[in-house]
Design a protein around this motif. Structure first.
Motif, PDB file in Angstrom:
ATOM      1  N   ASP A   1       0.818  -1.217   0.000  1.00 33.88           N
ATOM      2  CA  ASP A   1       0.000   0.000   0.000  1.00 33.88           C
ATOM      3  C   ASP A   1       0.851   1.266   0.000  1.00 33.88           C
ATOM      4  OD1 ASP A   1       1.033  -0.076   2.547  1.00 33.88           O
ATOM      5  OD2 ASP A   1      -0.896   0.161   3.565  1.00 33.88           O
ATOM      6  N   SER A   2       2.161   1.115  -0.176  1.00 36.87           N
ATOM      7  CA  SER A   2       3.122   2.222  -0.236  1.00 36.87           C
ATOM      8  C   SER A   2       3.216   3.021   1.056  1.00 36.87           C
ATOM      9  CB  SER A   2       2.810   3.172  -1.404  1.00 36.87           C
ATOM     10  OG  SER A   2       2.897   2.473  -2.616  1.00 36.87           O
ATOM     11  N   LEU A   3       2.817   2.438   2.188  1.00 38.42           N
ATOM     12  CA  LEU A   3       2.939   3.138   3.471  1.00 38.42           C
ATOM     13  C   LEU A   3       4.404   3.424   3.776  1.00 38.42           C
ATOM     14  CD1 LEU A   3       1.798   4.219   6.172  1.00 38.42           C
ATOM     15  CD2 LEU A   3       2.050   1.894   7.076  1.00 38.42           C
ATOM     16  N   PHE A   4       5.283   2.487   3.459  1.00 37.96           N
ATOM     17  CA  PHE A   4       6.706   2.660   3.735  1.00 37.96           C
ATOM     18  C   PHE A   4       7.536   1.993   2.651  1.00 37.96           C
ATOM     19  CE2 PHE A   4       5.471  -1.304   5.771  1.00 37.96           C
ATOM     20  CZ  PHE A   4       6.464  -2.176   5.350  1.00 37.96           C
ATOM     21  N   SER A   5       8.816   2.355   2.618  1.00 36.24           N
ATOM     22  CA  SER A   5       9.786   1.653   1.780  1.00 36.24           C
ATOM     23  C   SER A   5      11.042   1.456   2.608  1.00 36.24           C
ATOM     24  CB  SER A   5      10.083   2.437   0.502  1.00 36.24           C
ATOM     25  OG  SER A   5      10.739   3.648   0.804  1.00 36.24           O
ATOM     26  N   VAL A   6      11.839   0.474   2.214  1.00 39.33           N
ATOM     27  CA  VAL A   6      13.045   0.138   2.966  1.00 39.33           C
ATOM     28  C   VAL A   6      14.017  -0.577   2.036  1.00 39.33           C
ATOM     29  CG1 VAL A   6      12.100  -2.098   3.753  1.00 39.33           C
ATOM     30  CG2 VAL A   6      13.861  -0.942   5.115  1.00 39.33           C
ATOM     31  N   GLU A   7      15.319  -0.418   2.307  1.00 36.87           N
ATOM     32  CA  GLU A   7      16.332  -1.122   1.519  1.00 36.87           C
ATOM     33  C   GLU A   7      16.668  -2.446   2.180  1.00 36.87           C
ATOM     34  OE1 GLU A   7      19.757   1.247   0.658  1.00 36.87           O
ATOM     35  OE2 GLU A   7      18.586   2.821  -0.293  1.00 36.87           O
ATOM     36  N   LEU A   8      16.690  -3.512   1.365  1.00 36.55           N
ATOM     37  CA  LEU A   8      16.967  -4.860   1.845  1.00 36.55           C
ATOM     38  C   LEU A   8      17.961  -5.545   0.915  1.00 36.55           C
ATOM     39  CD1 LEU A   8      13.301  -5.815   2.621  1.00 36.55           C
ATOM     40  CD2 LEU A   8      15.150  -5.976   4.289  1.00 36.55           C
ATOM     41  N   PRO A   9      18.706  -6.537   1.446  1.00 34.47           N
ATOM     42  CA  PRO A   9      19.674  -7.233   0.594  1.00 34.47           C
ATOM     43  C   PRO A   9      19.053  -8.377  -0.214  1.00 34.47           C
ATOM     44  CG  PRO A   9      19.905  -7.975   2.843  1.00 34.47           C
ATOM     45  CD  PRO A   9      18.862  -6.894   2.850  1.00 34.47           C
ATOM     46  N   GLY A  10      17.758  -8.416  -0.313  1.00 36.34           N
ATOM     47  CA  GLY A  10      17.077  -9.467  -1.063  1.00 36.34           C
ATOM     48  C   GLY A  10      15.579  -9.273  -0.975  1.00 36.34           C
ATOM     49  N   ARG A  11      14.852 -10.204  -1.573  1.00 40.34           N
ATOM     50  CA  ARG A  11      13.400 -10.094  -1.640  1.00 40.34           C
ATOM     51  C   ARG A  11      12.761 -10.364  -0.284  1.00 40.34           C
ATOM     52  NH1 ARG A  11       9.472 -13.895  -4.979  1.00 40.34           N
ATOM     53  NH2 ARG A  11       7.541 -12.790  -4.548  1.00 40.34           N
ATOM     54  N   LEU A  12      11.716  -9.616   0.004  1.00 42.44           N
ATOM     55  CA  LEU A  12      10.943  -9.767   1.225  1.00 42.44           C
ATOM     56  C   LEU A  12       9.775 -10.706   0.933  1.00 42.44           C
ATOM     57  CD1 LEU A  12      11.140  -8.458   4.050  1.00 42.44           C
ATOM     58  CD2 LEU A  12       9.527  -6.734   3.251  1.00 42.44           C
ATOM     59  N   PHE A  13       9.583 -11.730   1.774  1.00 39.00           N
ATOM     60  CA  PHE A  13       8.508 -12.703   1.570  1.00 39.00           C
ATOM     61  C   PHE A  13       7.458 -12.568   2.660  1.00 39.00           C
ATOM     62  CE2 PHE A  13      12.126 -14.556  -0.592  1.00 39.00           C
ATOM     63  CZ  PHE A  13      11.565 -14.972  -1.785  1.00 39.00           C
ATOM     64  N   LYS A  14       6.187 -12.536   2.262  1.00 37.04           N
ATOM     65  CA  LYS A  14       5.095 -12.518   3.236  1.00 37.04           C
ATOM     66  C   LYS A  14       4.849 -13.951   3.685  1.00 37.04           C
ATOM     67  CE  LYS A  14       1.379  -9.971   2.498  1.00 37.04           C
ATOM     68  NZ  LYS A  14       0.015  -9.525   2.070  1.00 37.04           N
ATOM     69  N   ILE A  15       4.983 -14.195   4.997  1.00 38.85           N
ATOM     70  CA  ILE A  15       4.767 -15.552   5.497  1.00 38.85           C
ATOM     71  C   ILE A  15       3.495 -15.666   6.341  1.00 38.85           C
ATOM     72  CG2 ILE A  15       7.191 -16.235   5.375  1.00 38.85           C
ATOM     73  CD1 ILE A  15       7.354 -15.777   8.405  1.00 38.85           C
ATOM     74  N   ILE A  16       2.958 -14.530   6.789  1.00 35.80           N
ATOM     75  CA  ILE A  16       1.682 -14.540   7.508  1.00 35.80           C
ATOM     76  C   ILE A  16       0.819 -13.413   6.956  1.00 35.80           C
ATOM     77  CG2 ILE A  16       0.529 -14.191   9.736  1.00 35.80           C
ATOM     78  CD1 ILE A  16       2.978 -15.345  11.097  1.00 35.80           C
ATOM     79  N   ASP A  17      -0.423 -13.755   6.621  1.00 41.40           N
ATOM     80  CA  ASP A  17      -1.408 -12.759   6.203  1.00 41.40           C
ATOM     81  C   ASP A  17      -2.709 -13.125   6.894  1.00 41.40           C
ATOM     82  OD1 ASP A  17      -3.008 -10.887   5.050  1.00 41.40           O
ATOM     83  OD2 ASP A  17      -2.611 -11.480   2.977  1.00 41.40           O
ATOM     84  N   ALA A  18      -2.892 -12.601   8.097  1.00 37.28           N
ATOM     85  CA  ALA A  18      -4.041 -12.972   8.924  1.00 37.28           C
ATOM     86  C   ALA A  18      -4.979 -11.785   9.128  1.00 37.28           C
ATOM     87  CB  ALA A  18      -3.557 -13.511  10.266  1.00 37.28           C
ATOM     88  N   GLY A  19      -5.238 -11.042   8.078  1.00 36.35           N
ATOM     89  CA  GLY A  19      -6.149  -9.909   8.177  1.00 36.35           C
ATOM     90  C   GLY A  19      -5.503  -8.719   8.859  1.00 36.35           C
ATOM     91  N   GLN A  20      -5.595  -8.674  10.181  1.00 37.95           N
ATOM     92  CA  GLN A  20      -5.044  -7.541  10.927  1.00 37.95           C
ATOM     93  C   GLN A  20      -3.534  -7.652  11.107  1.00 37.95           C
ATOM     94  OE1 GLN A  20      -7.160  -5.549  10.660  1.00 37.95           O
ATOM     95  NE2 GLN A  20      -8.754  -5.496  12.192  1.00 37.95           N
ATOM     96  N   LEU A  21      -2.947  -8.815  10.848  1.00 37.27           N
ATOM     97  CA  LEU A  21      -1.502  -9.034  11.021  1.00 37.27           C
ATOM     98  C   LEU A  21      -0.876  -9.525   9.728  1.00 37.27           C
ATOM     99  CD1 LEU A  21       1.062  -9.388  12.830  1.00 37.27           C
ATOM    100  CD2 LEU A  21       0.272 -11.727  13.223  1.00 37.27           C
ATOM    101  N   GLU A  22       0.200  -8.846   9.323  1.00 34.31           N
ATOM    102  CA  GLU A  22       1.008  -9.302   8.187  1.00 34.31           C
ATOM    103  C   GLU A  22       2.452  -9.393   8.667  1.00 34.31           C
ATOM    104  OE1 GLU A  22      -1.186  -7.454   4.287  1.00 34.31           O
ATOM    105  OE2 GLU A  22       0.239  -6.182   5.347  1.00 34.31           O
ATOM    106  N   TYR A  23       3.143 -10.463   8.241  1.00 33.76           N
ATOM    107  CA  TYR A  23       4.521 -10.687   8.691  1.00 33.76           C
ATOM    108  C   TYR A  23       5.372 -11.030   7.474  1.00 33.76           C
ATOM    109  CZ  TYR A  23       8.171 -12.141  11.944  1.00 33.76           C
ATOM    110  OH  TYR A  23       9.333 -12.231  12.674  1.00 33.76           O
ATOM    111  N   PHE A  24       6.465 -10.292   7.307  1.00 30.86           N
ATOM    112  CA  PHE A  24       7.362 -10.461   6.165  1.00 30.86           C
ATOM    113  C   PHE A  24       8.757 -10.808   6.672  1.00 30.86           C
ATOM    114  CE2 PHE A  24       4.158  -7.308   5.306  1.00 30.86           C
ATOM    115  CZ  PHE A  24       3.702  -7.602   4.031  1.00 30.86           C
ATOM    116  N   ILE A  25       9.496 -11.586   5.879  1.00 33.07           N
ATOM    117  CA  ILE A  25      10.858 -11.948   6.288  1.00 33.07           C
ATOM    118  C   ILE A  25      11.779 -12.025   5.068  1.00 33.07           C
ATOM    119  CG2 ILE A  25      10.445 -14.439   6.157  1.00 33.07           C
ATOM    120  CD1 ILE A  25      12.269 -14.628   8.721  1.00 33.07           C
ATOM    121  N   HIS A  26      13.024 -11.652   5.294  1.00 39.39           N
ATOM    122  CA  HIS A  26      14.097 -11.924   4.343  1.00 39.39           C
ATOM    123  C   HIS A  26      15.228 -12.568   5.128  1.00 39.39           C
ATOM    124  CE1 HIS A  26      17.210 -11.771   1.377  1.00 39.39           C
ATOM    125  NE2 HIS A  26      17.971 -11.111   2.213  1.00 39.39           N
ATOM    126  N   ALA A  27      15.621 -13.755   4.729  1.00 38.86           N
ATOM    127  CA  ALA A  27      16.724 -14.449   5.388  1.00 38.86           C
ATOM    128  C   ALA A  27      18.001 -14.216   4.596  1.00 38.86           C
ATOM    129  CB  ALA A  27      16.427 -15.948   5.482  1.00 38.86           C
TER     130      ALA A  27
END
Length: 199
Positions: A18-44
């Motif tokens: 939704d373009s609320l924020f942007s951030v620099e990461l060393p790789g792709r960010l993956f969404k692992i939880i999408d539970a309506g009110q909670l979203e969780y992303f990770i890059h290993a």
């Protein structure tokens, strides 16, 4: 000695859906939880044995007359209970008009972690980096956290027409629309939230 080596990685800017924020990461960010009110992303970052996570929790404070500052104070009071190990440093911070809390901690295994938690009128956004030993204080960690940028929301009034149609309403531009993927007995379920302020 190999554990202490930091291998160079290449960062690129990524944006929230939704373009609320942007951030620099060393790789792709993956969404692992999408539970309506909670979203969780990770890059290993497997090369350096580290991880970058972003969690978004919609608390909908404006519906309950709870400000972003009140939510921040509540979360702040829980840090000593829920941050693992020992808190080394805790600071207040802000990115534009969005205020937050910054925490550095050391776990019982000696690994350090770094958190930045930001609060809008209806949402908490948590950025976390962890890794072996002092990686959370490395130049890569500095780049990640200093690159966090929030988009200022448009608050000027405009018309909103839901995709399903049926009505038009004039509302401030800082709304959030959510259409549930299923229809129940009552029919299609849609939610429209308008933040009174982002303070």
């Amino acid at each position: 000695e190999l554990d202490l080596q930091v291998m160079p990685v290449s960062f690129s800017r990524q944006f929230a859906e939704d373009s609320l924020f942007s951030v620099e990461l060393p790789g792709r960010l993956f969404k692992i939880i999408d539970a309506g009110q909670l979203e969780y992303f990770i890059h290993a970052d497997m090369v350096n044995g580290s991880f970058y996570t972003i969690a978004r929790l919609r608390h909908l404070g404006t519906l309950f007359n709870v400000s972003a500052d009140q939510v921040r104070a509540r979360v702040d009071s829980l840090l000593f209970e829920y941050i693992p190990g020992r808190i080394l440093q805790r600071n207040e911070l802000a990115k534009g008009s969005i205020k937050g809390i910054e925490v550095h901690n050391r776990t019982r295994t000696g690994d350090e972690q770094w958190y930045q938690i930001f609060f809008t009128a209806d949402e908490m956004v948590l950025f976390k980096l962890g890794g072996k030993h002092t990686y959370a204080g490395s130049a890569d960690a500095q780049r990640f956290f200093h690159s966090i940028s929030f988009t200022e929301r448009n608050t000027s009034p405009g018309n909103f027409d839901p995709p399903a149609g049926g009505f038009t309403v004039t509302i401030p531009g800082n709304y959030h629309y959510e259409k549930n993927d299923h229809a129940g007995i009552a029919g299609l379920s849609e939610d429209l939230f308008v933040s009174v302020s982002d303070g």
